[in-house]
Design a protein around this motif. Structure first.
Motif, PDB file in Angstrom:
ATOM      1  N   ALA A 170     -30.086 -40.777  -0.651  1.00  0.00           N
ATOM      2  CA  ALA A 170     -29.580 -39.406  -0.757  1.00  0.00           C
ATOM      3  C   ALA A 170     -30.649 -38.504  -1.354  1.00  0.00           C
ATOM      4  O   ALA A 170     -30.818 -37.364  -0.933  1.00  0.00           O
ATOM      5  N   SER A 171     -31.367 -39.021  -2.345  1.00  0.00           N
ATOM      6  CA  SER A 171     -32.463 -38.275  -2.945  1.00  0.00           C
ATOM      7  C   SER A 171     -33.433 -39.237  -3.612  1.00  0.00           C
ATOM      8  O   SER A 171     -33.050 -40.337  -4.016  1.00  0.00           O
ATOM      9  N   ILE A 172     -34.674 -38.786  -3.688  1.00  0.00           N
ATOM     10  CA  ILE A 172     -35.728 -39.562  -4.339  1.00  0.00           C
ATOM     11  C   ILE A 172     -36.539 -38.588  -5.184  1.00  0.00           C
ATOM     12  O   ILE A 172     -37.044 -37.592  -4.665  1.00  0.00           O
ATOM     13  N   GLY A 173     -36.641 -38.851  -6.460  1.00  0.00           N
ATOM     14  CA  GLY A 173     -37.481 -38.052  -7.344  1.00  0.00           C
ATOM     15  C   GLY A 173     -38.760 -38.810  -7.625  1.00  0.00           C
ATOM     16  O   GLY A 173     -38.736 -40.006  -7.907  1.00  0.00           O
ATOM     17  N   LEU A 174     -39.886 -38.113  -7.536  1.00  0.00           N
ATOM     18  CA  LEU A 174     -41.186 -38.770  -7.652  1.00  0.00           C
ATOM     19  C   LEU A 174     -42.095 -37.962  -8.573  1.00  0.00           C
ATOM     20  O   LEU A 174     -42.265 -36.750  -8.384  1.00  0.00           O
ATOM     21  N   ILE A 175     -42.674 -38.630  -9.563  1.00  0.00           N
ATOM     22  CA  ILE A 175     -43.670 -37.980 -10.416  1.00  0.00           C
ATOM     23  C   ILE A 175     -44.946 -37.819  -9.599  1.00  0.00           C
ATOM     24  O   ILE A 175     -45.364 -38.739  -8.904  1.00  0.00           O
ATOM     25  N   THR A 217     -36.201 -33.166 -15.429  1.00  0.00           N
ATOM     26  CA  THR A 217     -35.554 -34.031 -14.446  1.00  0.00           C
ATOM     27  C   THR A 217     -34.084 -34.244 -14.772  1.00  0.00           C
ATOM     28  O   THR A 217     -33.219 -34.125 -13.905  1.00  0.00           O
ATOM     29  N   VAL A 218     -33.785 -34.542 -16.031  1.00  0.00           N
ATOM     30  CA  VAL A 218     -32.392 -34.753 -16.438  1.00  0.00           C
ATOM     31  C   VAL A 218     -31.590 -33.463 -16.266  1.00  0.00           C
ATOM     32  O   VAL A 218     -30.447 -33.493 -15.798  1.00  0.00           O
ATOM     33  N   THR A 219     -32.173 -32.333 -16.608  1.00  0.00           N
ATOM     34  CA  THR A 219     -31.484 -31.052 -16.437  1.00  0.00           C
ATOM     35  C   THR A 219     -31.136 -30.820 -14.976  1.00  0.00           C
ATOM     36  O   THR A 219     -30.018 -30.417 -14.641  1.00  0.00           O
ATOM     37  N   ALA A 220     -32.085 -31.098 -14.073  1.00  0.00           N
ATOM     38  CA  ALA A 220     -31.838 -30.919 -12.639  1.00  0.00           C
ATOM     39  C   ALA A 220     -30.767 -31.884 -12.139  1.00  0.00           C
ATOM     40  O   ALA A 220     -29.901 -31.506 -11.348  1.00  0.00           O
ATOM     41  N   LEU A 221     -30.808 -33.138 -12.598  1.00  0.00           N
ATOM     42  CA  LEU A 221     -29.805 -34.118 -12.178  1.00  0.00           C
ATOM     43  C   LEU A 221     -28.410 -33.706 -12.643  1.00  0.00           C
ATOM     44  O   LEU A 221     -27.445 -33.790 -11.881  1.00  0.00           O
TER      45      LEU A 221
END
Length: 99
Positions: free
Chosen positions: A37-42, A85-89
Motif C-alpha cells: 500500500a505504501s513504502i517509506g524510504l530514507i 515520518t511518524v507525524t505523516a503516518l
C-alpha cells in the motif's frame, strides 16, 4: 531480507531503514511485487531518481514509494526524520479512521 518481503501481506504499509542502497532497492522491488500500500524510504532526491529509474526498468510502478520520508523542514537528523515520518503516518491514519 528481500525473501521475507516477498512473503509479507499484500496491501501492507512498510518503512525501509537499512544501511545499504542495494538492500533498499531489493526490498522496494519485492514489496512492490507484493502490491504494498505504501513504502517509506530514507534517501535523497538523487537516490530516489536512481531508484525510480531502476524500478521502472524492472517493470514496476514506484508510485507507492515516498522518498525521502520525513519533513525536510524539520531537518536531516535521525530524530527529525523519525518525527516527520511518524507525524505523516498518524495524519494518514487519522484521514482513514471514521469519526
Amino acid at each position: 531480507m528481500a525473501l521475507l518481503a516477498a512473503r509479507c501481506p499484500r496491501g501492507a504499509h512498510h518503512l525501509i531503514f537499512t544501511y545499504a542502497h542495494d538492500i533498499d532497492l531489493a526490498l522496494c522491488a519485492a514489496l512492490l511485487r507484493r502490491q504494498a500500500a505504501s513504502i517509506g524510504l530514507i534517501g535523497s532526491a538523487t537516490k530516489w531518481a536512481r531508484f525510480f529509474k531502476r524500478l521502472t526498468a524492472m517493470g514496476l510502478d514506484p508510485a507507492p514509494i515516498t522518498c525521502p520520508i520525513g519533513d525536510k523542514a524539520l531537518g536531516k537528523t535521525p530524530a527529525a526524520i523519525a518525527h516527520g515520518t511518524v507525524t505523516a503516518l498518524l495524519a494518514n491514519v487519522a484521514r482513514k479512521v471514521p469519526a
